[in-house]
Design a protein around this motif. Structure first.
Motif, PDB file in Angstrom:
ATOM      1  N   LEU A 106       0.843  -1.200   0.000  1.00 46.79           N
ATOM      2  CA  LEU A 106       0.000   0.000   0.000  1.00 46.79           C
ATOM      3  C   LEU A 106       0.872   1.242   0.000  1.00 46.79           C
ATOM      4  CD1 LEU A 106      -2.653   1.585   0.312  1.00 46.79           C
ATOM      5  CD2 LEU A 106      -2.446   1.234   2.787  1.00 46.79           C
ATOM      6  N   ARG A 107       0.623   2.083  -0.984  1.00 49.95           N
ATOM      7  CA  ARG A 107       1.260   3.403  -1.024  1.00 49.95           C
ATOM      8  C   ARG A 107       0.170   4.417  -1.310  1.00 49.95           C
ATOM      9  NH1 ARG A 107       6.960   3.246  -4.178  1.00 49.95           N
ATOM     10  NH2 ARG A 107       7.812   1.352  -3.264  1.00 49.95           N
ATOM     11  N   THR A 108      -0.023   5.329  -0.380  1.00 55.67           N
ATOM     12  CA  THR A 108      -1.116   6.295  -0.507  1.00 55.67           C
ATOM     13  C   THR A 108      -0.746   7.518  -1.340  1.00 55.67           C
ATOM     14  OG1 THR A 108      -0.526   7.293   1.613  1.00 55.67           O
ATOM     15  CG2 THR A 108      -2.227   5.570   1.640  1.00 55.67           C
ATOM     16  N   TYR A 109       0.503   7.642  -1.694  1.00 57.70           N
ATOM     17  CA  TYR A 109       0.945   8.719  -2.593  1.00 57.70           C
ATOM     18  C   TYR A 109       1.439   8.103  -3.888  1.00 57.70           C
ATOM     19  CZ  TYR A 109       0.645  12.074   1.195  1.00 57.70           C
ATOM     20  OH  TYR A 109       0.175  12.880   2.202  1.00 57.70           O
ATOM     21  N   ALA A 110       1.175   8.763  -5.007  1.00 58.99           N
ATOM     22  CA  ALA A 110       1.596   8.254  -6.311  1.00 58.99           C
ATOM     23  C   ALA A 110       3.121   8.126  -6.368  1.00 58.99           C
ATOM     24  CB  ALA A 110       1.100   9.175  -7.423  1.00 58.99           C
ATOM     25  N   TYR A 111       3.568   7.073  -7.009  1.00 59.17           N
ATOM     26  CA  TYR A 111       4.994   6.795  -7.202  1.00 59.17           C
ATOM     27  C   TYR A 111       5.167   6.173  -8.582  1.00 59.17           C
ATOM     28  CZ  TYR A 111       3.676   1.948  -6.300  1.00 59.17           C
ATOM     29  OH  TYR A 111       3.085   0.711  -6.374  1.00 59.17           O
ATOM     30  N   ARG A 112       6.389   6.065  -9.029  1.00 60.21           N
ATOM     31  CA  ARG A 112       6.653   5.411 -10.314  1.00 60.21           C
ATOM     32  C   ARG A 112       7.059   3.961 -10.053  1.00 60.21           C
ATOM     33  NH1 ARG A 112       6.101   8.822 -14.387  1.00 60.21           N
ATOM     34  NH2 ARG A 112       6.385  11.033 -13.965  1.00 60.21           N
ATOM     35  N   ASP A 113       6.407   3.046 -10.782  1.00 55.17           N
ATOM     36  CA  ASP A 113       6.745   1.631 -10.621  1.00 55.17           C
ATOM     37  C   ASP A 113       8.112   1.365 -11.264  1.00 55.17           C
ATOM     38  OD1 ASP A 113       6.397   1.322 -13.384  1.00 55.17           O
ATOM     39  OD2 ASP A 113       4.678  -0.009 -13.208  1.00 55.17           O
ATOM     40  N   PRO A 114       8.609   0.126 -11.229  1.00 55.74           N
ATOM     41  CA  PRO A 114       9.957  -0.146 -11.756  1.00 55.74           C
ATOM     42  C   PRO A 114      10.176   0.213 -13.230  1.00 55.74           C
ATOM     43  CG  PRO A 114       9.272  -1.945 -10.350  1.00 55.74           C
ATOM     44  CD  PRO A 114       8.078  -1.038 -10.511  1.00 55.74           C
ATOM     45  N   VAL A 115       9.098   0.319 -14.006  1.00 55.35           N
ATOM     46  CA  VAL A 115       9.274   0.726 -15.401  1.00 55.35           C
ATOM     47  C   VAL A 115       8.785   2.146 -15.649  1.00 55.35           C
ATOM     48  CG1 VAL A 115       9.354  -1.608 -16.355  1.00 55.35           C
ATOM     49  CG2 VAL A 115       7.157  -0.482 -16.121  1.00 55.35           C
ATOM     50  N   GLY A 116       8.525   2.918 -14.565  1.00 54.45           N
ATOM     51  CA  GLY A 116       8.246   4.342 -14.682  1.00 54.45           C
ATOM     52  C   GLY A 116       6.786   4.744 -14.786  1.00 54.45           C
ATOM     53  N   ILE A 117       5.861   3.819 -14.584  1.00 55.17           N
ATOM     54  CA  ILE A 117       4.440   4.132 -14.706  1.00 55.17           C
ATOM     55  C   ILE A 117       3.924   4.685 -13.372  1.00 55.17           C
ATOM     56  CG2 ILE A 117       2.140   3.154 -15.122  1.00 55.17           C
ATOM     57  CD1 ILE A 117       3.582   1.028 -16.866  1.00 55.17           C
ATOM     58  N   PRO A 118       3.236   5.851 -13.392  1.00 54.63           N
ATOM     59  CA  PRO A 118       2.657   6.377 -12.159  1.00 54.63           C
ATOM     60  C   PRO A 118       1.667   5.371 -11.558  1.00 54.63           C
ATOM     61  CG  PRO A 118       2.679   8.074 -13.839  1.00 54.63           C
ATOM     62  CD  PRO A 118       3.034   6.769 -14.517  1.00 54.63           C
ATOM     63  N   THR A 119       1.836   5.092 -10.279  1.00 51.00           N
ATOM     64  CA  THR A 119       1.094   4.033  -9.585  1.00 51.00           C
ATOM     65  C   THR A 119       0.717   4.532  -8.202  1.00 51.00           C
ATOM     66  OG1 THR A 119       2.481   2.440 -10.778  1.00 51.00           O
ATOM     67  CG2 THR A 119       1.274   1.598  -8.892  1.00 51.00           C
ATOM     68  N   ILE A 120      -0.408   4.025  -7.684  1.00 48.77           N
ATOM     69  CA  ILE A 120      -0.850   4.402  -6.333  1.00 48.77           C
ATOM     70  C   ILE A 120      -1.559   3.212  -5.693  1.00 48.77           C
ATOM     71  CG2 ILE A 120      -3.140   5.307  -6.939  1.00 48.77           C
ATOM     72  CD1 ILE A 120      -2.461   7.724  -5.020  1.00 48.77           C
ATOM     73  N   CYS A 121      -1.740   3.306  -4.401  1.00 49.73           N
ATOM     74  CA  CYS A 121      -2.506   2.330  -3.615  1.00 49.73           C
ATOM     75  C   CYS A 121      -1.903   0.944  -3.717  1.00 49.73           C
ATOM     76  CB  CYS A 121      -3.983   2.352  -4.013  1.00 49.73           C
ATOM     77  SG  CYS A 121      -4.815   3.905  -3.597  1.00 49.73           S
ATOM     78  N   PHE A 122      -2.677  -0.021  -4.225  1.00 47.07           N
ATOM     79  CA  PHE A 122      -2.233  -1.405  -4.339  1.00 47.07           C
ATOM     80  C   PHE A 122      -1.884  -1.727  -5.790  1.00 47.07           C
ATOM     81  CE2 PHE A 122      -5.139  -1.443  -0.638  1.00 47.07           C
ATOM     82  CZ  PHE A 122      -4.258  -1.906   0.330  1.00 47.07           C
ATOM     83  N   GLY A 123      -1.044  -0.893  -6.396  1.00 49.64           N
ATOM     84  CA  GLY A 123      -0.617  -1.147  -7.764  1.00 49.64           C
ATOM     85  C   GLY A 123      -1.521  -0.568  -8.835  1.00 49.64           C
ATOM     86  N   GLU A 124      -2.399   0.341  -8.468  1.00 53.29           N
ATOM     87  CA  GLU A 124      -3.315   0.945  -9.437  1.00 53.29           C
ATOM     88  C   GLU A 124      -2.561   1.902 -10.346  1.00 53.29           C
ATOM     89  OE1 GLU A 124      -6.065   1.647 -11.799  1.00 53.29           O
ATOM     90  OE2 GLU A 124      -6.751   0.468 -10.077  1.00 53.29           O
ATOM     91  N   THR A 125      -2.792   1.781 -11.665  1.00 53.12           N
ATOM     92  CA  THR A 125      -2.133   2.654 -12.635  1.00 53.12           C
ATOM     93  C   THR A 125      -3.117   3.481 -13.460  1.00 53.12           C
ATOM     94  OG1 THR A 125      -2.073   0.877 -14.293  1.00 53.12           O
ATOM     95  CG2 THR A 125      -0.133   1.123 -12.861  1.00 53.12           C
ATOM     96  N   ARG A 126      -4.369   3.069 -13.519  1.00 56.73           N
ATOM     97  CA  ARG A 126      -5.344   3.748 -14.378  1.00 56.73           C
ATOM     98  C   ARG A 126      -5.630   5.151 -13.859  1.00 56.73           C
ATOM     99  NH1 ARG A 126     -11.211   1.264 -15.327  1.00 56.73           N
ATOM    100  NH2 ARG A 126     -11.422   1.948 -13.180  1.00 56.73           N
ATOM    101  N   GLY A 127      -5.345   6.153 -14.707  1.00 51.05           N
ATOM    102  CA  GLY A 127      -5.650   7.538 -14.388  1.00 51.05           C
ATOM    103  C   GLY A 127      -4.785   8.171 -13.308  1.00 51.05           C
ATOM    104  N   VAL A 128      -3.692   7.513 -12.928  1.00 49.27           N
ATOM    105  CA  VAL A 128      -2.850   8.020 -11.845  1.00 49.27           C
ATOM    106  C   VAL A 128      -1.883   9.076 -12.375  1.00 49.27           C
ATOM    107  CG1 VAL A 128      -1.139   7.408 -10.081  1.00 49.27           C
ATOM    108  CG2 VAL A 128      -3.026   5.838 -10.609  1.00 49.27           C
ATOM    109  N   LYS A 129      -1.767  10.164 -11.613  1.00 49.25           N
ATOM    110  CA  LYS A 129      -0.805  11.221 -11.941  1.00 49.25           C
ATOM    111  C   LYS A 129       0.094  11.419 -10.733  1.00 49.25           C
ATOM    112  CE  LYS A 129      -4.190  14.166 -12.692  1.00 49.25           C
ATOM    113  NZ  LYS A 129      -5.200  13.279 -12.211  1.00 49.25           N
ATOM    114  N   MET A 130       1.333  11.746 -10.976  1.00 50.24           N
ATOM    115  CA  MET A 130       2.243  12.035  -9.883  1.00 50.24           C
ATOM    116  C   MET A 130       1.649  13.180  -9.070  1.00 50.24           C
ATOM    117  SD  MET A 130       4.359   9.671 -10.207  1.00 50.24           S
ATOM    118  CE  MET A 130       5.413  10.130  -8.830  1.00 50.24           C
ATOM    119  N   GLY A 131       1.723  13.066  -7.753  1.00 48.63           N
ATOM    120  CA  GLY A 131       1.130  14.047  -6.858  1.00 48.63           C
ATOM    121  C   GLY A 131      -0.215  13.588  -6.296  1.00 48.63           C
TER     122      GLY A 131
END
Length: 152
Positions: A24-49
């Motif tokens: 669980l990460r409550t703030y957006a981060y970049r996954d190992p290949v650089g995709i903005p991700t949040i929560c439990f690996g969610e990538t859809r519609g995620v923006k840094m910040g």
């Protein structure tokens, strides 16, 4: 028809499996290949910040798992005959690699041919991201395979 009804044992198993792997990460981060991700690996519609509460993250995961289950079921010939542990493992993999990739995979082909053991073994091939083997994915696939084979 969904097999992961809210509050059911299979739903709890899949949520625990996926959330354990994704973390669980409550703030957006970049996954190992650089995709903005949040929560439990969610990538859809995620923006840094972006920021979510833990409760929002759990609700998002449950909702997205239901979507992934619908997509996964569309490419399985007899999804309701797949044992619960294998079903949970395949849904975890689908959530991680995407429904399109799952549907084109040897996991789906083997499951549709009635070879559940072979479908479980095929999980191990999905441990790369961006063309590189990732130790975390290797560990995840081994655990999913272990669950998948339980009771077969």
């Amino acid at each position: 028809m969904s097999r992961i009804k809210k509050g059911g044992a299979l739903a709890a198993s899949v949520v625990a499996l996926v959330s354990g792997f994704e973390g669980l990460r409550t703030y957006a981060y970049r996954d190992p290949v650089g995709i903005p991700t949040i929560c439990f690996g969610e990538t859809r519609g995620v923006k840094m910040g972006d920021h979510k509460t833990p409760a929002e993250c759990k609700d998002m995961l449950i909702s997205r798992l239901a979507e992934f289950e619908t997509g996964m079921r569309k490419c399985l010939a007899s999804p309701d005959t797949i044992p619960d542990n294998a079903y949970a493992a395949f849904l975890s993999a689908s959530y991680n690699i995407g429904t399109g990739a799952f549907c084109k995979s040897s996991m789906a082909r083997r499951a549709n041919a009635g070879d559940i053991r072979g479908a479980c073994d095929a999980l191990l091939a999905w441990d790369k991201a961006g063309g590189f083997r990732l130790p975390g994915l290797t560990k995840r696939r081994a655990k999913e395979r272990e669950l998948c084979l339980r009771g077969i």
